[in-house]
Design a protein around this motif. Structure first.
Motif, PDB file in Angstrom:
ATOM      1  N   GLU A 101      23.557  30.140  40.112  1.00 47.13           N
ATOM      2  CA  GLU A 101      22.514  29.583  39.262  1.00 47.13           C
ATOM      3  C   GLU A 101      21.920  30.641  38.335  1.00 47.13           C
ATOM      4  OE1 GLU A 101      19.825  27.906  42.029  1.00 47.13           O
ATOM      5  OE2 GLU A 101      21.109  26.205  42.515  1.00 47.13           O
ATOM      6  N   LYS A 102      21.877  31.879  38.811  1.00 46.42           N
ATOM      7  CA  LYS A 102      21.264  32.946  38.012  1.00 46.42           C
ATOM      8  C   LYS A 102      22.237  33.540  36.995  1.00 46.42           C
ATOM      9  CE  LYS A 102      19.923  35.305  41.619  1.00 46.42           C
ATOM     10  NZ  LYS A 102      19.395  36.431  42.404  1.00 46.42           N
ATOM     11  N   THR A 103      23.467  33.712  37.386  1.00 45.99           N
ATOM     12  CA  THR A 103      24.474  34.341  36.536  1.00 45.99           C
ATOM     13  C   THR A 103      25.556  33.317  36.218  1.00 45.99           C
ATOM     14  OG1 THR A 103      24.075  36.449  37.635  1.00 45.99           O
ATOM     15  CG2 THR A 103      26.081  36.278  36.326  1.00 45.99           C
ATOM     16  N   LYS A 104      25.818  33.135  34.948  1.00 52.48           N
ATOM     17  CA  LYS A 104      26.801  32.129  34.547  1.00 52.48           C
ATOM     18  C   LYS A 104      28.206  32.676  34.734  1.00 52.48           C
ATOM     19  CE  LYS A 104      27.776  28.806  30.877  1.00 52.48           C
ATOM     20  NZ  LYS A 104      27.384  28.316  29.535  1.00 52.48           N
ATOM     21  N   VAL A 105      29.041  31.951  35.489  1.00 52.88           N
ATOM     22  CA  VAL A 105      30.420  32.356  35.735  1.00 52.88           C
ATOM     23  C   VAL A 105      31.332  31.523  34.840  1.00 52.88           C
ATOM     24  CG1 VAL A 105      32.230  32.657  37.454  1.00 52.88           C
ATOM     25  CG2 VAL A 105      29.837  32.938  38.114  1.00 52.88           C
ATOM     26  N   ILE A 106      32.168  32.205  34.069  1.00 53.50           N
ATOM     27  CA  ILE A 106      32.993  31.540  33.063  1.00 53.50           C
ATOM     28  C   ILE A 106      34.470  31.785  33.341  1.00 53.50           C
ATOM     29  CG2 ILE A 106      33.563  31.465  30.598  1.00 53.50           C
ATOM     30  CD1 ILE A 106      30.693  32.484  30.079  1.00 53.50           C
ATOM     31  N   TYR A 107      35.236  30.725  33.304  1.00 58.18           N
ATOM     32  CA  TYR A 107      36.696  30.831  33.413  1.00 58.18           C
ATOM     33  C   TYR A 107      37.267  31.065  32.033  1.00 58.18           C
ATOM     34  CZ  TYR A 107      41.524  29.134  33.541  1.00 58.18           C
ATOM     35  OH  TYR A 107      42.881  29.009  33.381  1.00 58.18           O
ATOM     36  N   LEU A 108      37.973  32.172  31.858  1.00 60.52           N
ATOM     37  CA  LEU A 108      38.570  32.513  30.571  1.00 60.52           C
ATOM     38  C   LEU A 108      40.013  32.961  30.792  1.00 60.52           C
ATOM     39  CD1 LEU A 108      37.904  32.829  27.517  1.00 60.52           C
ATOM     40  CD2 LEU A 108      37.483  35.246  27.994  1.00 60.52           C
ATOM     41  N   PRO A 109      40.987  32.078  30.575  1.00 60.85           N
ATOM     42  CA  PRO A 109      42.390  32.440  30.816  1.00 60.85           C
ATOM     43  C   PRO A 109      42.845  33.571  29.908  1.00 60.85           C
ATOM     44  CG  PRO A 109      42.249  30.347  29.661  1.00 60.85           C
ATOM     45  CD  PRO A 109      40.848  30.707  30.062  1.00 60.85           C
ATOM     46  N   SER A 110      43.782  34.368  30.393  1.00 59.63           N
ATOM     47  CA  SER A 110      44.258  35.529  29.632  1.00 59.63           C
ATOM     48  C   SER A 110      45.225  35.156  28.511  1.00 59.63           C
ATOM     49  CB  SER A 110      44.956  36.517  30.584  1.00 59.63           C
ATOM     50  OG  SER A 110      44.049  36.997  31.526  1.00 59.63           O
ATOM     51  N   ASN A 111      45.787  33.931  28.594  1.00 62.53           N
ATOM     52  CA  ASN A 111      46.741  33.467  27.573  1.00 62.53           C
ATOM     53  C   ASN A 111      47.935  34.403  27.421  1.00 62.53           C
ATOM     54  OD1 ASN A 111      45.301  31.165  26.976  1.00 62.53           O
ATOM     55  ND2 ASN A 111      44.086  32.157  25.394  1.00 62.53           N
TER      56      ASN A 111
ATOM     57  N   GLU B 262      33.463  41.640  34.091  1.00 62.90           N
ATOM     58  CA  GLU B 262      34.850  41.164  34.246  1.00 62.90           C
ATOM     59  C   GLU B 262      35.231  41.236  35.722  1.00 62.90           C
ATOM     60  OE1 GLU B 262      38.480  39.740  32.712  1.00 62.90           O
ATOM     61  OE2 GLU B 262      37.010  40.589  31.321  1.00 62.90           O
ATOM     62  N   ARG B 263      35.587  40.090  36.298  1.00 60.68           N
ATOM     63  CA  ARG B 263      35.955  40.042  37.721  1.00 60.68           C
ATOM     64  C   ARG B 263      37.114  39.064  37.892  1.00 60.68           C
ATOM     65  NH1 ARG B 263      35.848  42.379  42.924  1.00 60.68           N
ATOM     66  NH2 ARG B 263      36.083  40.703  44.438  1.00 60.68           N
ATOM     67  N   SER B 264      38.340  39.594  38.002  1.00 58.25           N
ATOM     68  CA  SER B 264      39.504  38.721  38.161  1.00 58.25           C
ATOM     69  C   SER B 264      39.610  38.178  39.579  1.00 58.25           C
ATOM     70  CB  SER B 264      40.786  39.486  37.805  1.00 58.25           C
ATOM     71  OG  SER B 264      40.772  39.861  36.445  1.00 58.25           O
ATOM     72  N   CYS B 265      39.216  38.999  40.550  1.00 55.69           N
ATOM     73  CA  CYS B 265      39.314  38.601  41.965  1.00 55.69           C
ATOM     74  C   CYS B 265      38.185  37.634  42.328  1.00 55.69           C
ATOM     75  CB  CYS B 265      39.240  39.827  42.859  1.00 55.69           C
ATOM     76  SG  CYS B 265      40.612  40.974  42.653  1.00 55.69           S
ATOM     77  N   PRO B 266      38.313  36.963  43.477  1.00 53.57           N
ATOM     78  CA  PRO B 266      37.223  36.083  43.937  1.00 53.57           C
ATOM     79  C   PRO B 266      35.955  36.878  44.237  1.00 53.57           C
ATOM     80  CG  PRO B 266      39.267  35.662  45.142  1.00 53.57           C
ATOM     81  CD  PRO B 266      39.484  36.914  44.369  1.00 53.57           C
ATOM     82  N   HIS B 267      34.879  36.161  44.498  1.00 49.70           N
ATOM     83  CA  HIS B 267      33.630  36.791  44.942  1.00 49.70           C
ATOM     84  C   HIS B 267      33.947  37.729  46.100  1.00 49.70           C
ATOM     85  CE1 HIS B 267      29.685  37.263  46.772  1.00 49.70           C
ATOM     86  NE2 HIS B 267      29.134  36.707  45.695  1.00 49.70           N
ATOM     87  N   ILE B 268      33.366  38.909  46.089  1.00 46.43           N
ATOM     88  CA  ILE B 268      33.788  39.944  47.028  1.00 46.43           C
ATOM     89  C   ILE B 268      33.545  39.554  48.489  1.00 46.43           C
ATOM     90  CG2 ILE B 268      31.617  41.260  46.976  1.00 46.43           C
ATOM     91  CD1 ILE B 268      33.487  43.803  46.887  1.00 46.43           C
TER      92      ILE B 268
ATOM     93  N   ILE C 131      32.941  36.896  33.885  1.00 46.62           N
ATOM     94  CA  ILE C 131      34.146  36.273  33.323  1.00 46.62           C
ATOM     95  C   ILE C 131      35.314  36.498  34.267  1.00 46.62           C
ATOM     96  CG2 ILE C 131      35.903  36.578  31.524  1.00 46.62           C
ATOM     97  CD1 ILE C 131      33.793  36.741  29.488  1.00 46.62           C
ATOM     98  N   THR C 132      36.075  35.453  34.517  1.00 47.85           N
ATOM     99  CA  THR C 132      37.254  35.576  35.359  1.00 47.85           C
ATOM    100  C   THR C 132      38.409  34.786  34.747  1.00 47.85           C
ATOM    101  OG1 THR C 132      38.175  35.200  37.581  1.00 47.85           O
ATOM    102  CG2 THR C 132      36.510  33.636  36.815  1.00 47.85           C
ATOM    103  N   CYS C 133      39.624  35.309  34.909  1.00 58.38           N
ATOM    104  CA  CYS C 133      40.806  34.631  34.355  1.00 58.38           C
ATOM    105  C   CYS C 133      41.421  33.664  35.367  1.00 58.38           C
ATOM    106  CB  CYS C 133      41.845  35.667  33.922  1.00 58.38           C
ATOM    107  SG  CYS C 133      42.375  36.769  35.249  1.00 58.38           S
ATOM    108  N   SER C 134      40.714  33.438  36.485  1.00 59.18           N
ATOM    109  CA  SER C 134      41.255  32.606  37.561  1.00 59.18           C
ATOM    110  C   SER C 134      40.281  31.481  37.931  1.00 59.18           C
ATOM    111  CB  SER C 134      41.532  33.478  38.797  1.00 59.18           C
ATOM    112  OG  SER C 134      41.673  32.701  39.954  1.00 59.18           O
ATOM    113  N   LYS C 135      40.762  30.247  37.928  1.00 55.77           N
ATOM    114  CA  LYS C 135      39.930  29.124  38.379  1.00 55.77           C
ATOM    115  C   LYS C 135      39.595  29.263  39.861  1.00 55.77           C
ATOM    116  CE  LYS C 135      41.479  25.645  35.033  1.00 55.77           C
ATOM    117  NZ  LYS C 135      42.172  24.353  34.859  1.00 55.77           N
TER     118      LYS C 135
END
Length: 265
Positions: free
Chosen positions: A188-198, A124-130, A170-174
């Motif tokens: 390419e190695k790790t799939k990053v998914i946008y999942l809004p918190s609703n 879980e990573r809400s912030c941008p890439h570090i 998973i991140t709640c931010s586009k």
């Protein structure tokens, strides 16, 4: 593709503090029953229906700060996360899925990958890439003439390793998801998914419907954009008041607030 029986699937949720873990577990409970929450937040802070799922892992410096009403320096917060991760790695059960908050799982994820390679790791990573976040904050610090303080290099390296060995981020931010595209080898190695918190927007009371209301939630820091908010408010020449409920402040923020107090808003 590997498939799991929904009833028998074991899920571990690992979070320093709470964040939105309660919402996550409530959603998972509709389909999965075997969920354990490993957290540094005491049971009393969680919804009653989830308390039987809680496994408490203390973060000692956070406890001291709570009782003495302190704002721990960055070093102690970092040490707390290392302690949490170490203890978690010792007690965490084997599971089919491990959902863990970024910055809290370097050792734990490494152990799981070694001993239980079939376990799916969701970070879980809400912030941008570090790395992207560090670049942005460095530029913002210059813009507002502030001292640049970011995470320790060892902390950054730990989090980069978490990115690399997780199955999903998973991140709640586009905005945050797009920041990972700048690092294509990882993407390419790790799939990053946008999942809004609703999160549901609360209804506005009638007497406020014709007013512009700014709500600010978060730490009083450059990273949360408070300096940008104040500057925008100044430039708008608004006659309205801006109301801030302030957390514990460091010396730099106290100086900033003292200057604001002289303004007519």
């Amino acid at each position: 593709m590997q498939r799991f029986d929904k009833i028998s699937m074991k899920i571990n949720v690992c979070v320093g503090g709470r964040f939105h873990a309660a919402n996550l577990v409530n959603a998972l409970n509709k389909h999965y029953k075997d969920i354990i929450i490993y957290t540094s937040s005491p049971k009393k802070n969680w919804p009653k229906q989830l308390r039987s799922n809680i496994f408490f892992i203390p973060m000692p410096f956070s406890i001291i700060a709570y009782f003495f009403k302190l704002n721990n320096p960055k070093l102690l917060k970092y040490i707390d996360r290392i302690i949490f991760d170490y203890m978690l790695s010792k007690i965490i059960r084997r599971s089919d899925v491990c959902h863990i908050w970024a910055g809290y799982g370097y050792k734990t994820i490494s152990k799981i990958k070694k001993l239980y390679p079939s376990t799916k790791i969701i970070l879980e990573r809400s912030c941008p890439h570090i790395n992207f976040q560090e670049l942005i904050l460095k530029n913002e610090s210059r813009k507002y003439k502030l001292n640049f303080n970011f995470d320790f290099r060892s902390d950054i390296n730990r989090q980069l390793h978490e990115y690399e060995i997780s199955n999903y981020i998973i991140t709640c931010s586009k905005y945050s998801k797009n920041s990972f595209k700048k690092y294509k080898s990882l993407f390419e190695k790790t799939k990053v998914i946008y999942l809004p918190s609703n999160i549901e927007t609360p209804k506005i009371i009638d007497k406020y419907k014709n007013q512009k209301i700014i709500g600010f939630i978060g730490d009083f820091s450059l990273r949360k954009g408070i300096y940008c908010l104040i500057r925008a408010f100044e430039r708008s020449k608004s006659k309205n008041f801006i109301y801030l409920k302030l957390p514990k402040l460091n010396s730099e923020n106290k100086s900033f607030i003292n200057k604001l107090k002289k303004r007519n808003y």
